[in-house]
Design a protein around this motif. Structure first.
Motif, short mmCIF file in Angstrom:
data_model
loop_
_atom_site.label_atom_id
_atom_site.label_comp_id
_atom_site.label_asym_id
_atom_site.label_seq_id
_atom_site.Cartn_x
_atom_site.Cartn_y
_atom_site.Cartn_z
N VAL A 108 47.70 26.50 38.32
CA VAL A 108 47.70 25.82 39.61
C VAL A 108 47.49 26.77 40.77
CG1 VAL A 108 49.14 23.94 38.79
CG2 VAL A 108 50.21 25.93 39.82
N ASN A 109 47.32 28.06 40.47
CA ASN A 109 47.10 29.05 41.53
C ASN A 109 46.28 30.20 40.99
OD1 ASN A 109 48.98 30.23 39.81
ND2 ASN A 109 49.89 31.40 41.46
N GLY A 110 45.82 31.04 41.90
CA GLY A 110 45.30 32.33 41.53
C GLY A 110 43.90 32.40 40.96
N GLY B 215 47.99 36.39 39.34
CA GLY B 215 47.71 35.41 40.38
C GLY B 215 46.47 35.69 41.18
N THR B 216 46.04 36.95 41.23
CA THR B 216 44.89 37.31 42.05
C THR B 216 43.79 38.01 41.26
OG1 THR B 216 45.96 39.38 42.67
CG2 THR B 216 46.25 37.50 44.16
N CYS B 217 44.00 38.21 39.99
CA CYS B 217 43.03 38.94 39.17
C CYS B 217 41.75 38.13 38.97
CB CYS B 217 43.65 39.27 37.82
SG CYS B 217 42.51 40.08 36.67
N PRO B 218 40.57 38.74 39.16
CA PRO B 218 39.32 38.01 38.94
C PRO B 218 39.09 37.64 37.47
CG PRO B 218 38.89 40.30 39.51
CD PRO B 218 40.36 40.09 39.66
N MET B 219 39.84 38.26 36.56
CA MET B 219 39.72 37.94 35.13
C MET B 219 40.68 36.83 34.71
SD MET B 219 37.26 39.80 34.20
CE MET B 219 37.31 39.67 32.43
N SER B 220 41.45 36.29 35.64
CA SER B 220 42.44 35.27 35.31
C SER B 220 41.86 34.07 34.56
CB SER B 220 43.17 34.79 36.57
OG SER B 220 44.02 35.78 37.03
N ASP C 166 49.87 44.58 32.53
CA ASP C 166 48.93 44.61 33.66
C ASP C 166 49.57 44.11 34.95
OD1 ASP C 166 46.78 45.71 32.26
OD2 ASP C 166 46.16 43.75 31.52
N GLY C 167 50.90 43.96 34.96
CA GLY C 167 51.60 43.56 36.18
C GLY C 167 51.63 42.07 36.43
N GLY C 168 51.43 41.25 35.40
CA GLY C 168 51.41 39.81 35.60
C GLY C 168 52.38 39.08 34.69
#
Length: 109
Positions: A84-86, A54-59, A30-32
């Motif tokens: 720690v991010n995203g 880092g930016t996925c809402p499903m993180s 998925d590019g992560g």
């Protein structure tokens, strides 16, 4: 000794990396990806979510259901996994509270 040298010498790091390697193909599809940043004295694993993660809402779900479960199963000494991010979308400068979508600029006909 630097913090990164301490991390590289941590006795749990090889087992943690092996657990992360087992789920990395799914993240990479998925590019992560994830990167270990720190193992605290309280046995909390701190990770950086990279790429699409880092930016996925499903993180948050991926972190808890996938990453944390895999790590804690392989390394029961780890009591929690934190990113720690995203996890939340960044706020535009000067904005407080929920992000507000900008108004579209009208285009001439």
């Amino acid at each position: 000794m630097s913090a990164s040298a301490t991390l590289l010498e941590h006795p749990l790091l090889p087992r943690i990396e092996k657990a992360l390697d087992s789920i990395r193909p799914y993240l990479e599809a998925d590019g992560g990806n994830v990167r270990v940043l720190e193992i605290t004295d309280d046995m909390v694993l701190r990770l950086e979510l990279m790429g699409a993660c880092g930016t996925c809402p499903m993180s948050p779900m991926t972190l808890k259901a996938g990453v944390e479960e895999s790590v804690k199963k392989a390394v029961p000494e780890i009591v929690a996994v934190e990113a720690v991010n995203g996890i939340t979308a960044p706020q535009p400068a000067g904005q407080v509270g929920r992000p507000v979508q900008p108004n579209p600029v009208p285009t001439p006909n």
